[in-house]
Design a protein around this motif. Structure first.
Motif, PDB file in Angstrom:
ATOM      1  N   ALA A 143       0.826  -1.217   0.000  1.00 12.21           N
ATOM      2  CA  ALA A 143       0.000   0.000   0.000  1.00 12.21           C
ATOM      3  C   ALA A 143       0.859   1.264   0.000  1.00 12.21           C
ATOM      4  O   ALA A 143       0.385   2.336  -0.380  1.00 12.21           O
ATOM      5  N   ALA A 144       2.128   1.142   0.420  1.00 15.67           N
ATOM      6  CA  ALA A 144       3.016   2.319   0.472  1.00 15.67           C
ATOM      7  C   ALA A 144       3.614   2.650  -0.897  1.00 15.67           C
ATOM      8  O   ALA A 144       4.290   3.671  -1.055  1.00 15.67           O
ATOM      9  N   VAL A 145       3.392   1.777  -1.873  1.00 15.34           N
ATOM     10  CA  VAL A 145       3.934   2.021  -3.219  1.00 15.34           C
ATOM     11  C   VAL A 145       3.120   3.131  -3.898  1.00 15.34           C
ATOM     12  O   VAL A 145       1.893   3.090  -3.902  1.00 15.34           O
ATOM     13  N   THR A 146       3.847   4.136  -4.402  1.00 18.08           N
ATOM     14  CA  THR A 146       3.189   5.259  -5.098  1.00 18.08           C
ATOM     15  C   THR A 146       3.788   5.381  -6.504  1.00 18.08           C
ATOM     16  O   THR A 146       4.660   4.595  -6.881  1.00 18.08           O
ATOM     17  N   ASP A 147       3.366   6.405  -7.215  1.00 19.99           N
ATOM     18  CA  ASP A 147       3.929   6.665  -8.559  1.00 19.99           C
ATOM     19  C   ASP A 147       5.414   6.985  -8.486  1.00 19.99           C
ATOM     20  O   ASP A 147       6.124   6.861  -9.477  1.00 19.99           O
ATOM     21  N   ASP A 175       2.372 -10.088  -6.354  1.00 22.35           N
ATOM     22  CA  ASP A 175       1.236  -9.914  -7.273  1.00 22.35           C
ATOM     23  C   ASP A 175       0.661  -8.505  -7.160  1.00 22.35           C
ATOM     24  O   ASP A 175       0.138  -7.960  -8.130  1.00 22.35           O
ATOM     25  N   ALA A 176       0.751  -7.921  -5.953  1.00 18.45           N
ATOM     26  CA  ALA A 176       0.117  -6.616  -5.716  1.00 18.45           C
ATOM     27  C   ALA A 176       0.978  -5.442  -6.193  1.00 18.45           C
ATOM     28  O   ALA A 176       0.453  -4.366  -6.475  1.00 18.45           O
ATOM     29  N   VAL A 177       2.305  -5.639  -6.256  1.00 22.74           N
ATOM     30  CA  VAL A 177       3.193  -4.530  -6.631  1.00 22.74           C
ATOM     31  C   VAL A 177       3.259  -4.448  -8.161  1.00 22.74           C
ATOM     32  O   VAL A 177       3.470  -5.462  -8.828  1.00 22.74           O
ATOM     33  N   PRO A 178       3.074  -3.249  -8.723  1.00 26.72           N
ATOM     34  CA  PRO A 178       3.127  -3.127 -10.188  1.00 26.72           C
ATOM     35  C   PRO A 178       4.477  -3.608 -10.733  1.00 26.72           C
ATOM     36  O   PRO A 178       5.517  -3.397 -10.096  1.00 26.72           O
ATOM     37  N   ALA A 179       4.456  -4.237 -11.898  1.00 25.11           N
ATOM     38  CA  ALA A 179       5.686  -4.791 -12.484  1.00 25.11           C
ATOM     39  C   ALA A 179       6.689  -3.694 -12.837  1.00 25.11           C
ATOM     40  O   ALA A 179       7.859  -3.975 -13.095  1.00 25.11           O
ATOM     41  N   SER A 180       6.234  -2.428 -12.820  1.00 23.48           N
ATOM     42  CA  SER A 180       7.156  -1.332 -13.128  1.00 23.48           C
ATOM     43  C   SER A 180       8.039  -0.979 -11.928  1.00 23.48           C
ATOM     44  O   SER A 180       8.989  -0.208 -12.052  1.00 23.48           O
TER      45      SER A 180
END
Ligand code: PMP
Length: 353
Positions: A143-147, A175-180
């Motif tokens: 949830a702490a991952v941002t742009d 699975d939840a973290v964007p592949a970028s």
């Protein structure tokens, strides 16, 4: 306008790395998570041979070690990137992913080099508190991952708490973290894991284009003084890691010792098993004394000593036992040979849990 040399103002905020206190004569050093056993004779012989050619630069690609690791892990040589310790590879990872102002997410408390590496690159550390039982809070980290997030560091087993992430929670997290967003799983202590539910991250990383695994020769392989660690990474990330690598970092001595250690892995595993057995003994004895000890999957144990931390560390130091205190939180104690562990247990028993 002053005539002081102009350094980066952000350096003022850089936390200092606190190395484990070295042991005075007669004291034992349980403060740096080192391997207590001396190098194997086969490793010393390889070092002897290599010492004769240190007038030459090392092989810039360290091809022998890269090939040995690729074979050991069943990956391509293009996926293996070496560094002067896995801390250097983590540094390469930060510099390869984050520009100034970008975010690097990691749990806290965790390996104390992470905030230093992040800030050195001008990036912003985003810390996610550990759960009450000292495990990573992976849903909160996702949830702490941002742009702005470029890198997430997952330390398992975690330094200094020894806790490890489970296969299902790691898979859900990835699975939840964007592949970028690059995720690095720092497995410096992987060889000490005995719980089958704690995955080898290399198996979880397969087929995931953003997942990097960090390993080191400093712990189970007993080569901390030679400085060699590595990443197994998807090829495009491996290319980027090599771009930011200093040339000729991994020395010939480090390379030959690592190759010889891989060849002697079964001998080293016996030693790791001894440490694992001692970890169990220490944990049971400390709990029986009344200490609050987390389940450890590494070569150290974490005692939640809270407000007693400084006085407990002082009692250890007075008895010639160097441990690593984190004031107000707890004490990390490296599992060593039985005699050294006994010395620590005697102090702990006298202090009381
Ligand atoms: N990661 C973790 C979690 C560690 O605890 C350490 C060593 N303290 C490292 C990486 C770095 O080890 P090295 O640079 O010696 O490979």
């Amino acid at each position: 306008m002053t005539n002081h040399p102009r350094l980066r103002p952000g350096l003022a905020d850089l936390p200092a790395y606190r190395p484990g206190r070295s042991a005075a004569a007669g004291a034992v050093k349980l403060s740096s998570n080192e391997n207590p056993f001396p190098p194997l004779p086969s490793v010393l012989a390889a070092l002897d041979e290599a010492a004769a050619v240190v007038n030459r630069y090392p092989d810039p690609t360290n091809a022998r070690l890269v090939e040995a690791l690729a074979e050991r892990h069943g990956v391509s040589t293009a996926q293996v990137v070496l560094g002067t310790g896995s801390v250097a590879v983590a540094d390469q990872l930060v510099r390869a992913t984050a520009d100034a102002g970008d975010e690097v997410v990691f749990a806290w408390r965790s390996f104390e080099a992470y905030p230093i590496l992040t800030r050195s690159a001008g990036a912003v550390p985003v810390t996610v508190p550990l759960l009450a039982d000292a495990r990573h809070d992976l849903p909160a980290m996702a949830a702490a991952v941002t742009d702005r997030t470029r890198l997430v560091l997952v330390c398992t087993p975690n330094n200094p708490t020894g806790t490890a992430v489970r296969r299902s929670e790691l898979e859900l997290f990835l699975d939840a973290v964007p592949a970028s967003v690059v995720v690095a799983v720092d497995e410096a202590y992987r060889e000490y894991v005995r719980d089958e539910d704690v995955p080898d991250a290399l198996t979880v990383a397969v087929g995931r284009p953003n997942v990097v695994v960090l390993r080191t020769f400093s712990k189970a392989f007993g080569l901390a003084g030679l400085r060699v660690g590595y990443a197994v990474a998807p090829e495009p990330i491996a290319v980027a890691l090599r771009q930011v690598q200093l040339p000729f970092g991994v020395s010939t001595m480090a390379e030959v010792a690592a190759v010889a250690s891989l060849a002697a892995e079964s001998e080293l595993t016996v030693r790791v098993d001894e440490v694992v057995a001692e970890r169990g003994r220490l944990t049971r004895a400390l709990r029986a004394t009344g200490f609050d000890v987390a389940d450890s999957h590494a070569n150290f144990v974490w005692l939640r000593t809270g407000g007693q931390t400084a006085s407990f560390a002082q009692a250890c130091a007075d008895a010639g036992v160097m441990v690593r205190p984190f004031p107000g939180e707890g004490v990390r104690v490296t599992v060593a040979e039985p005699e050294a562990n006994d010395r620590f247990l005697a102090v702990a028993a006298a202090f009381g849990g």
